[in-house]
Scaffold this motif. Structure first.
Motif, short mmCIF file in Angstrom:
data_model
loop_
_atom_site.label_atom_id
_atom_site.label_comp_id
_atom_site.label_asym_id
_atom_site.label_seq_id
_atom_site.Cartn_x
_atom_site.Cartn_y
_atom_site.Cartn_z
N LEU A 51 0.86 -1.18 0.00
CA LEU A 51 0.00 0.00 0.00
C LEU A 51 0.89 1.23 0.00
CD1 LEU A 51 -2.51 -1.15 2.78
CD2 LEU A 51 -2.70 -1.50 0.30
N GLN A 52 0.88 1.97 -1.08
CA GLN A 52 1.66 3.20 -1.16
C GLN A 52 0.80 4.34 -0.63
OE1 GLN A 52 3.70 3.87 -4.83
NE2 GLN A 52 4.20 1.71 -5.13
N LEU A 53 1.23 4.89 0.51
CA LEU A 53 0.41 5.82 1.27
C LEU A 53 0.53 7.24 0.74
CD1 LEU A 53 1.27 4.41 4.81
CD2 LEU A 53 -0.64 3.80 3.30
N ALA A 54 -0.28 7.53 -0.26
CA ALA A 54 -0.42 8.89 -0.80
C ALA A 54 0.91 9.58 -1.05
CB ALA A 54 -1.29 9.73 0.14
N PRO A 55 1.77 9.03 -1.91
CA PRO A 55 3.02 9.73 -2.22
C PRO A 55 2.72 11.10 -2.82
CG PRO A 55 2.60 7.94 -3.77
CD PRO A 55 1.61 7.79 -2.67
N LEU A 56 3.40 12.12 -2.34
CA LEU A 56 3.16 13.51 -2.72
C LEU A 56 4.28 13.99 -3.64
CD1 LEU A 56 1.67 16.26 -2.35
CD2 LEU A 56 3.17 16.64 -0.38
N TYR A 66 2.70 25.91 -10.56
CA TYR A 66 2.85 24.86 -9.56
C TYR A 66 1.92 23.70 -9.89
CZ TYR A 66 5.61 27.90 -6.55
OH TYR A 66 6.59 28.71 -6.03
N HIS A 67 2.39 22.51 -9.63
CA HIS A 67 1.61 21.31 -9.88
C HIS A 67 1.81 20.36 -8.70
CE1 HIS A 67 0.81 17.53 -12.59
NE2 HIS A 67 -0.06 17.68 -11.62
N TRP A 68 0.74 20.15 -7.93
CA TRP A 68 0.76 19.19 -6.83
C TRP A 68 0.14 17.89 -7.31
CZ3 TRP A 68 2.52 20.34 -1.82
CH2 TRP A 68 2.81 21.68 -1.56
N GLY A 69 0.68 16.78 -6.87
CA GLY A 69 0.12 15.49 -7.22
C GLY A 69 0.17 14.52 -6.05
N VAL A 70 -0.92 13.79 -5.83
CA VAL A 70 -0.98 12.74 -4.81
C VAL A 70 -1.52 11.49 -5.50
CG1 VAL A 70 -1.97 12.00 -2.63
CG2 VAL A 70 -1.39 14.41 -2.97
N GLU A 71 -0.77 10.38 -5.41
CA GLU A 71 -1.17 9.18 -6.14
C GLU A 71 -1.08 7.94 -5.25
OE1 GLU A 71 -0.21 6.80 -10.32
OE2 GLU A 71 0.76 8.71 -9.88
N PRO A 72 -2.11 7.66 -4.47
CA PRO A 72 -2.13 6.40 -3.71
C PRO A 72 -2.20 5.21 -4.66
CG PRO A 72 -4.26 7.50 -3.59
CD PRO A 72 -3.32 8.46 -4.26
N GLU A 73 -1.43 4.17 -4.35
CA GLU A 73 -1.37 2.99 -5.22
C GLU A 73 -1.43 1.71 -4.38
OE1 GLU A 73 1.34 4.74 -8.89
OE2 GLU A 73 2.24 3.38 -7.42
N VAL A 74 -1.89 0.66 -5.02
CA VAL A 74 -1.91 -0.67 -4.43
C VAL A 74 -1.24 -1.63 -5.40
CG1 VAL A 74 -3.33 -2.58 -3.59
CG2 VAL A 74 -4.04 -0.21 -3.17
N GLY A 256 7.00 10.13 0.34
CA GLY A 256 5.97 9.11 0.45
C GLY A 256 6.38 7.99 1.39
N ALA A 257 5.51 7.00 1.49
CA ALA A 257 5.77 5.83 2.33
C ALA A 257 4.95 4.67 1.80
CB ALA A 257 5.41 6.11 3.80
N ALA A 258 5.35 3.45 2.15
CA ALA A 258 4.64 2.25 1.72
C ALA A 258 4.60 1.23 2.85
CB ALA A 258 5.31 1.64 0.49
#
Length: 268
Positions: A51-56, A66-74, A256-258
């Motif tokens: 579970l990739q916890l909302a890497p920013l 400016y471009h912000w991105g959040v991509e949670p992944e499984v 990010g974190a996983a």
């Protein structure tokens, strides 16, 4: 009797200490975007769930965009040496007084490792598709294919990635879902592990041609990052880079974190 009890207690303590140490390997296997673009040729283990916890990701282009991105992944190890991954990229774009935010599509990918590294490098193939979804998503699906190679030396590991995305120039808009897509992309990375500290340091150089124009100049990007094992199941990462050439020259940073867990079911 006392000696045997002491020996049994020591063995039990050693087993408790050894289990976490054996599990502290997630920091070693790099993924695309965690923390750099180039990834290694290894998937998550079979029957593992990452579970990739909302890497920013934060980007600043020339001109103050400016471009912000959040991509949670499984990511799921569905078969031996094979993983299936689903990502939900959310984007926030700011151009002066104009702002937009929302889901920028759905990413589906599968990666298969072809061989264990021996005299030959470890090789892997991956297929990815960005599916239309959300207010900032693309108008059509964009499939891509990737080849990955990893070579380990006593003092470092080297990785080579090559990716090609299908789709015509007229299909590629300026929305957040297609802004990061490339007609083709190639990169090389080197990393160094510090096992006693459960730490990995890595750097990369990547060349890409934007999908929005086949005659666009090749863009060169550089980046560096680190991954650290916080616990037997949790790894954190951070990175930064700079777009050296192209229309969107500027810096970017990621964090990010996983968490890796076993599947709640068993397969035969």
């Amino acid at each position: 009797m006392a000696a045997s009890r002491a020996a049994a207690s020591l063995a039990a303590l050693a087993s408790l200490v050894a289990r976490p140490a054996a599990a502290q390997t997630d920091y070693y296997n790099t993924d695309a975007g965690r923390p750099i673009t180039v990834e290694d040729a290894y998937p998550v283990e079979r029957r593992a769930l990452e579970l990739q916890l909302a890497p920013l990701r934060l980007e600043r282009a020339r001109g103050g965009t400016y471009h912000w991105g959040v991509e949670p992944e499984v990511a799921v190890g569905i078969l031996p040496r094979t993983q299936l991954e689903v990502g939900l990229p959310f984007a926030f774009v700011e151009r002066g007084a104009q702002r937009a935010s929302g889901l920028a599509g759905v990413e589906l990918s599968v990666l298969h490792n072809l061989n264990v590294e021996t005299a030959l490098p470890a090789l892997a193939v991956a297929a990815d598709v960005l599916v239309p979804a959300g207010g900032l998503g693309p108008e059509r699906a964009y499939p891509s294919v990737k080849g990955i190679a990893t070579r380990t030396l006593p003092w470092a590991r080297f990785h080579l990635n090559g990716q090609y995305t299908f789709g015509t120039e007229s299909d590629a808009g300026t929305d957040a879902g297609t802004a990061e897509l490339s007609r083709w992309q190639a990169g090389v990375a080197v990393d160094r592990t510090l096992p006693l500290r459960s730490l990995l340091l890595t750097g990369e150089v990547v060349a890409r041609r934007p999908l929005r124009a086949d005659d666009a100049a090749v863009e060169w990007n550089s980046g560096a990052g680190a991954r650290y094992q916080l616990s037997p199941r949790v790894a954190a990462d951070a990175g930064a880079g700079y777009r050296l050439t192209g229309d969107d020259r500027g810096w970017y940073a990621t964090v990010g974190a996983a968490v890796v867990v076993g599947m709640p079911w068993r397969t035969r």
